[in-house]
Design an enzyme around this catalytic site. Structure first.
Site, PDB file in Angstrom:
ATOM      1  N   ASP A 137      62.068 -23.905 -57.185  1.00 42.37           N
ATOM      2  CA  ASP A 137      63.055 -23.432 -58.166  1.00 42.37           C
ATOM      3  C   ASP A 137      64.021 -22.415 -57.560  1.00 42.37           C
ATOM      4  O   ASP A 137      64.564 -21.559 -58.269  1.00 42.37           O
ATOM      5  CB  ASP A 137      62.360 -22.837 -59.392  1.00 42.37           C
ATOM      6  CG  ASP A 137      63.192 -22.959 -60.675  1.00 42.37           C
ATOM      7  OD1 ASP A 137      64.331 -23.463 -60.592  1.00 42.37           O
ATOM      8  OD2 ASP A 137      62.707 -22.550 -61.739  1.00 42.37           O
ATOM      9  N   HIS A 139      59.454 -28.239 -68.767  1.00 44.88           N
ATOM     10  CA  HIS A 139      60.302 -27.816 -69.891  1.00 44.88           C
ATOM     11  C   HIS A 139      60.001 -28.498 -71.221  1.00 44.88           C
ATOM     12  O   HIS A 139      60.720 -28.255 -72.189  1.00 44.88           O
ATOM     13  CB  HIS A 139      61.792 -28.014 -69.579  1.00 44.88           C
ATOM     14  CG  HIS A 139      62.369 -27.010 -68.628  1.00 44.88           C
ATOM     15  ND1 HIS A 139      62.785 -25.755 -69.013  1.00 44.88           N
ATOM     16  CD2 HIS A 139      62.606 -27.072 -67.295  1.00 44.88           C
ATOM     17  CE1 HIS A 139      63.249 -25.096 -67.967  1.00 44.88           C
ATOM     18  NE2 HIS A 139      63.143 -25.861 -66.913  1.00 44.88           N
ATOM     19  N   GLU A 180      68.446 -32.120 -64.841  1.00 39.77           N
ATOM     20  CA  GLU A 180      67.556 -31.183 -65.518  1.00 39.77           C
ATOM     21  C   GLU A 180      68.000 -30.973 -66.964  1.00 39.77           C
ATOM     22  O   GLU A 180      68.797 -30.096 -67.267  1.00 39.77           O
ATOM     23  CB  GLU A 180      67.523 -29.841 -64.782  1.00 39.77           C
ATOM     24  CG  GLU A 180      66.482 -28.891 -65.368  1.00 39.77           C
ATOM     25  CD  GLU A 180      66.447 -27.543 -64.691  1.00 39.77           C
ATOM     26  OE1 GLU A 180      65.429 -26.846 -64.835  1.00 39.77           O
ATOM     27  OE2 GLU A 180      67.434 -27.179 -64.024  1.00 39.77           O
ATOM     28  N   HIS A 212      58.873 -28.514 -61.394  1.00 43.53           N
ATOM     29  CA  HIS A 212      58.812 -27.080 -61.090  1.00 43.53           C
ATOM     30  C   HIS A 212      58.051 -26.348 -62.186  1.00 43.53           C
ATOM     31  O   HIS A 212      58.620 -25.645 -63.003  1.00 43.53           O
ATOM     32  CB  HIS A 212      60.204 -26.478 -60.859  1.00 43.53           C
ATOM     33  CG  HIS A 212      61.187 -26.651 -61.971  1.00 43.53           C
ATOM     34  ND1 HIS A 212      61.518 -27.853 -62.531  1.00 43.53           N
ATOM     35  CD2 HIS A 212      61.951 -25.733 -62.648  1.00 43.53           C
ATOM     36  CE1 HIS A 212      62.412 -27.697 -63.479  1.00 43.53           C
ATOM     37  NE2 HIS A 212      62.687 -26.409 -63.582  1.00 43.53           N
ATOM     38  N   ASP A 253      68.310 -25.344 -57.352  1.00 39.06           N
ATOM     39  CA  ASP A 253      69.512 -25.233 -58.176  1.00 39.06           C
ATOM     40  C   ASP A 253      70.753 -24.811 -57.396  1.00 39.06           C
ATOM     41  O   ASP A 253      71.701 -24.276 -57.995  1.00 39.06           O
ATOM     42  CB  ASP A 253      69.271 -24.249 -59.321  1.00 39.06           C
ATOM     43  CG  ASP A 253      68.549 -24.889 -60.494  1.00 39.06           C
ATOM     44  OD1 ASP A 253      69.133 -25.778 -61.126  1.00 39.06           O
ATOM     45  OD2 ASP A 253      67.397 -24.500 -60.764  1.00 39.06           O
TER      46      ASP A 253
END
Length: 420
Positions: A310, A220, A147, A241, A46
């Site tokens: 991550d 997610h 994402e 991730h 990120d």
């Protein structure tokens, strides 16, 4: 070669940086050797979001060689032997129905500009060939993953545009439902299910991602979405991730039955280093991360495992994995636990390269298929920030189109068998 020079410098500096020297630890020596032969491909970083938060994407004001307020900088990348990185083009869920598309495009832009500003370090990449070519040139292949499906504003045209800009995976949700998919919080009971997994439009999206050759990222999402996508996708899927649910029962992790389905599909689970997903607590150690690698290997084999640290997207990291430079410590630990060279190379990068190549093969097999231009029904996305241009008198058409999609999905297994 640059990596060989870095290798020598790394070994010389290991003791001062707190790592174990090669003379003290033959496993580290072997780890670095394997990383010079096979690219370490990380599924999720990120740093672009940190550039947004800390500098409002004013990259001209940033020295990425020596940036000290992030887990990632160029010096750490070189020490960590990062062969390829999926940089996350992430924007928060509160941008949904507002300016998510604009902000996501700006995150895609900042990744492009990183590569342009530091061409000696980064090579922009969109394919398996690009990754291997960048590794040959001793550069870090830089790919983009978006994402969160909220970044699309429920538009297949936006999906295609982002693909043309270099995006190579889409995480179907982040931590909010979209108008077409449920997110992982539904499984915790903290949010209601809106679609029982995927809506009809969500299934359209999966088909279109297969046609484009875009990786489907199931980090997610709910378990229902995981299973629906694994059942219907023609291409292998990724968890960019996520870790093992049996080791840490957090709903962001992957249950054993899904691990086995990922194996059947030829996909990959890229292990997350966030303490909360590693030990389900605020503290963790390097050995706990290795436990996830071991468990996934035991359940589904070494050929579905990858790295998805991550970094710069989490607030807590295990002791021994504090930043990107420390990733070789995981490789050495796996060797210490008896992993073979072939298993380590698979986890480093060979598995992801296989997944990407097979996704590209599915794309190539679907070249004759037309882009899906049936939009999501307006009633499913109607809100004060959205106009209805193009939807006038189209309700009947949308109903018929949805029916046609459902019929196509129902017949898909028979169509596939006929084609074979």
């Amino acid at each position: 070669m640059l990596f060989k020079v870095i290798f020598a410098v790394y070994l010389a500096l290991c003791s001062s940086s707190g790592a174990v020297t090669s003379t003290e630890d033959p496993f580290m020596t072997r780890a670095l050797q394997l990383m010079s032969e096979t690219p370490l491909i990380d599924g999720h970083n990120d740093l672009p979001w940190q550039l947004r938060k800390q500098f409002n994407n004013e990259l001209n004001k940033v020295d990425l060689y020596n940036l000290t307020t992030t887990h990632t900088n160029i010096n750490k990348i070189q020490q960590g032997r990062l062969g390829a990185q999926f940089w996350s083009a992430y924007v928060p869920c509160d941008t949904q129905y507002k300016d998510a598309v604009r902000q996501t495009l700006e995150q895609i832009d900042v990744v492009h500009r990183m590569c342009q500003k530091y061409p000696e370090i980064f090579m922009f990449a969109t394919s398996s060939h690009d990754i291997t070519e960048a590794f040959r040139m001793n550069k870090t292949a830089s790919l983009i993953g978006v994402e969160g499906g909220h970044s699309l504003d429920s538009s297949l045209g936006t999906l295609r545009t982002m693909y043309h800009l270099g995006v190579r995976y889409l995480t179907l949700t982040h931590s909010c439902n979209t108008p077409w998919a449920d997110n992982w919080r539904v499984d915790t009971g903290s949010e209601p299910s809106e679609h029982n997994g995927l809506s009809p439009f969500g299934k359209q999206l999966i088909v279109e991602m297969n046609r484009l050759g875009m990786l489907i990222d199931l980090a997610h999402v709910t378990v229902a979405v995981m299973n629906q996508v694994l059942d219907m996708s023609k291409a292998p899927v990724i968890f960019s991730h996520s870790s093992a649910y049996s080791v840490c029962p957090h709903k962001r992790n992957v249950p054993d039955d899904v691990l086995r389905k990922v194996k059947q599909k030829g996909g990959i689970v890229m292990v997350n280093f966030y303490n909360d997903y590693v030990t389900c607590s605020k503290t963790a150690k390097l050995s706990h991360v290795a436990d996830h690698f071991d468990h996934i290997k035991k359940v589904a084999g070494a050929d579905i495992i990858g790295f998805g640290g991550d970094y710069d997207g989490v607030t807590r990291l295990p002791e021994g994995l504090e930043d990107v430079s420390k990733v070789p410590n995981v490789v050495a630990e796996l060797l210490r636990r008896g992993w073979t060279d072939e298993e380590v190379k698979a986890a480093l990068g060979d598995n992801l390269l296989r997944v990407l190549r097979n996704t590209e093969k599915v794309r190539d097999s679907l070249q004759g298929a037309s882009p899906d231009d049936v939009p999501i029904p307006y009633d499913e996305v109607k809100n004060p920030c959205r106009t209805s241009y193009g939807y006038s008198n189209a309700g009947a058409v949308h109903s018929l189109s949805t029916l046609a999609l459902l019929l196509t999905l129902a017949l898909q297994p028979f169509i596939t068998l006929t084609a074979l």
